[in-house]
Enzyme design. Structure first.
Site, short mmCIF file in Angstrom:
data_model
loop_
_atom_site.label_atom_id
_atom_site.label_comp_id
_atom_site.label_asym_id
_atom_site.label_seq_id
_atom_site.Cartn_x
_atom_site.Cartn_y
_atom_site.Cartn_z
N CYS A 17 -17.62 30.24 -15.08
CA CYS A 17 -17.56 30.42 -13.63
C CYS A 17 -17.93 31.88 -13.33
O CYS A 17 -18.64 32.51 -14.13
CB CYS A 17 -16.18 30.05 -13.09
SG CYS A 17 -14.80 30.99 -13.79
N ASN A 27 -14.02 34.12 -14.51
CA ASN A 27 -13.33 33.65 -15.73
C ASN A 27 -11.82 33.82 -15.66
O ASN A 27 -11.16 34.03 -16.68
CB ASN A 27 -13.90 34.32 -17.00
CG ASN A 27 -13.47 33.65 -18.30
OD1 ASN A 27 -13.36 34.32 -19.33
ND2 ASN A 27 -13.24 32.36 -18.30
N CYS A 57 -10.13 31.80 -12.83
CA CYS A 57 -9.64 30.65 -12.04
C CYS A 57 -10.16 29.33 -12.61
O CYS A 57 -9.42 28.57 -13.23
CB CYS A 57 -10.05 30.78 -10.58
SG CYS A 57 -9.43 32.27 -9.77
N ARG A 58 -11.44 29.02 -12.38
CA ARG A 58 -11.96 27.69 -12.71
C ARG A 58 -12.23 27.46 -14.18
O ARG A 58 -11.82 26.45 -14.75
CB ARG A 58 -13.25 27.42 -11.91
CG ARG A 58 -13.05 27.35 -10.43
CD ARG A 58 -14.36 27.47 -9.67
NE ARG A 58 -14.91 28.82 -9.76
CZ ARG A 58 -16.08 29.20 -9.28
NH1 ARG A 58 -16.85 28.30 -8.68
NH2 ARG A 58 -16.48 30.45 -9.38
N SER A 59 -12.97 28.38 -14.81
CA SER A 59 -13.40 28.06 -16.18
C SER A 59 -12.27 28.09 -17.22
O SER A 59 -12.28 27.26 -18.13
CB SER A 59 -14.60 28.90 -16.61
OG SER A 59 -14.32 30.27 -16.60
N ASP A 69 -15.43 27.97 -5.69
CA ASP A 69 -14.67 29.19 -5.96
C ASP A 69 -13.36 29.15 -5.14
O ASP A 69 -13.41 29.13 -3.91
CB ASP A 69 -15.55 30.38 -5.54
CG ASP A 69 -14.88 31.71 -5.75
OD1 ASP A 69 -13.65 31.75 -5.96
OD2 ASP A 69 -15.60 32.72 -5.69
P1 4NP Z 1 -13.46 32.15 -10.82
O1 4NP Z 1 -12.87 32.72 -9.43
O2 4NP Z 1 -14.94 32.45 -10.80
O3 4NP Z 1 -13.18 30.69 -10.74
O4 4NP Z 1 -12.71 32.86 -11.92
C1 4NP Z 1 -13.07 34.02 -9.00
C2 4NP Z 1 -12.31 35.04 -9.50
C3 4NP Z 1 -12.47 36.33 -9.00
C4 4NP Z 1 -13.41 36.57 -8.02
C5 4NP Z 1 -14.19 35.55 -7.53
C6 4NP Z 1 -14.01 34.26 -8.02
N1 4NP Z 1 -13.56 37.91 -7.51
O5 4NP Z 1 -14.36 38.08 -6.57
O6 4NP Z 1 -12.92 38.83 -7.98
#
Ligand code: 4NP
Length: 170
Positions: free
Chosen positions: A13, A16, A18-20, A131
């Protein structure tokens, strides 16, 4: 099964956290529950961005996994060129992740880079795992339901692993 025949999977994602890492945890847990753990090698996850390198999964991902009895443990890292020769499949959570991965994938590296949602067979689950970072825990729960669906769709014995749009399956 011989080590060399085992399939290694990674999930990608943006951050790294939240989703992945949730997808990595769900896939590992679900595959073991289905009795297919011996067919698989490494499970891992990574982000296209470096903002959160070294961090544990977001507390909302951890909370949703805990509610569903899925162990989650990961330290965030950014994708590297080596990942494309280390993993058989790298599953992208959204279209930006997919485009970024394809842009940096070295030519002739073995990884098949696929949008994870391509494996869904029930159209009530959107293909894009959105996201969830700036929303509430509901978004993480929705991510979880999608991830469970795509995981079962791709690994259950009737679907095996195949690349959408290709006749080749492993
Ligand atoms: P992820 O979510 O891609 O699912 O881990 C996010 C985590 C942090 C951010 C964006 C999306 N950020 O902008 O910091």
């Amino acid at each position: 099964m011989a080590e060399s025949e085992k399939i290694s999977l990674a999930f990608c994602c943006l951050g790294n956290i939240c989703r992945s890492p949730m997808a990595e945890a769900v896939a590992k847990h679900t595959i073991a529950e289905l009795g297919y753990a011996d067919r698989f090698g490494e499970f891992d996850s990574m982000g296209t961005a470096a903002y959160h390198v070294g961090e544990s999964p977001d507390h909302r991902s951890a909370q949703v996994c805990r509610i569903h009895g899925v162990p989650i443990d990961h330290s965030a890292r950014q994708v590297s060129k080596q990942d494309f020769s280390r993993f058989d499949y790298i599953f992208a959570m959204d279209a930006n992740n997919l485009a970024d991965l394809k842009r940096i994938q070295p030519r002739s590296s073995k990884a098949k880079v696929v949008l994870f949602g391509e494996y869904g067979y029930d159209s009530s689950f959107p293909k894009i795992v959105q996201d969830p970072y700036y929303g509430g825990v509901n978004g993480f729960e929705r991510n979880y339901e999608q991830i469970v669906h795509f995981t079962k769709a791709s690994y259950n014995p009737f679907y095996k692993i195949s690349v959408p749009g290709s006749r080749k399956s492993t």
